[in-house]
Design a protein around this motif. Sequence first.
Motif, short mmCIF file in Angstrom:
data_model
loop_
_atom_site.label_atom_id
_atom_site.label_comp_id
_atom_site.label_asym_id
_atom_site.label_seq_id
_atom_site.Cartn_x
_atom_site.Cartn_y
_atom_site.Cartn_z
N THR A 189 0.85 -1.19 0.00
CA THR A 189 0.00 0.00 0.00
C THR A 189 0.88 1.23 0.00
N ALA A 190 0.39 2.29 -0.63
CA ALA A 190 1.15 3.53 -0.71
C ALA A 190 0.19 4.70 -0.82
N GLN A 191 0.64 5.84 -0.33
CA GLN A 191 -0.12 7.08 -0.48
C GLN A 191 0.79 8.11 -1.15
N PHE A 192 0.19 8.87 -2.06
CA PHE A 192 0.92 9.90 -2.79
C PHE A 192 0.21 11.24 -2.58
N VAL A 193 1.00 12.29 -2.50
CA VAL A 193 0.46 13.62 -2.24
C VAL A 193 0.95 14.62 -3.26
#
Length: 167
Positions: free
Chosen positions: A69-73
């Motif tokens: 899982t990953a989050q990008f901003v």
Amino acid sequence: MTTDTDSAAVRQAKIRRVRPEDAGRMRALRLEMLADAPLAFLETLAEAAARPHAEYAARIAYTSIGSDTAQFVADPGGRLVGHAGGTVAPREADLTVIYAVYVTPTWRGSGLLGDLIDEVAAWSLACGRPELMLEVVVGNDRACRAYQRLGFKGRWSGTGSPACSRR
């Protein structure tokens, strides 16, 4: 990097994976997301506001590394203005589910959405998952049109369940 030239001043936002030190700014963006689009996400503003900072910090630290899982901003330097996450789909090894996509209203139409999705797609491909899927709350026609412009295809209408799309 997204550059918005439609405003009086040229604005730029760097698209990148979250870092542990983003926890405070991610919490602020999450609260904005829920206030702006309360039906689009799986928790309420009250639930998110009640969560201790330590929980945000742990989640951001977890999604800042790894391939599950990953989050990008979108970071223009200051307040974060966009977010998109990706996670491995259970029982579908070649698929990443995109989640919690959001662009601050003043940045909508700037190309930021496409840049965020492209960053999730690049991460997904690097992890061996060439296919993307997302769900949109039924009735959010603006989001459906935006995702169609980005190449998503699928079931965009129905009742009682989110609309799904794959790219």
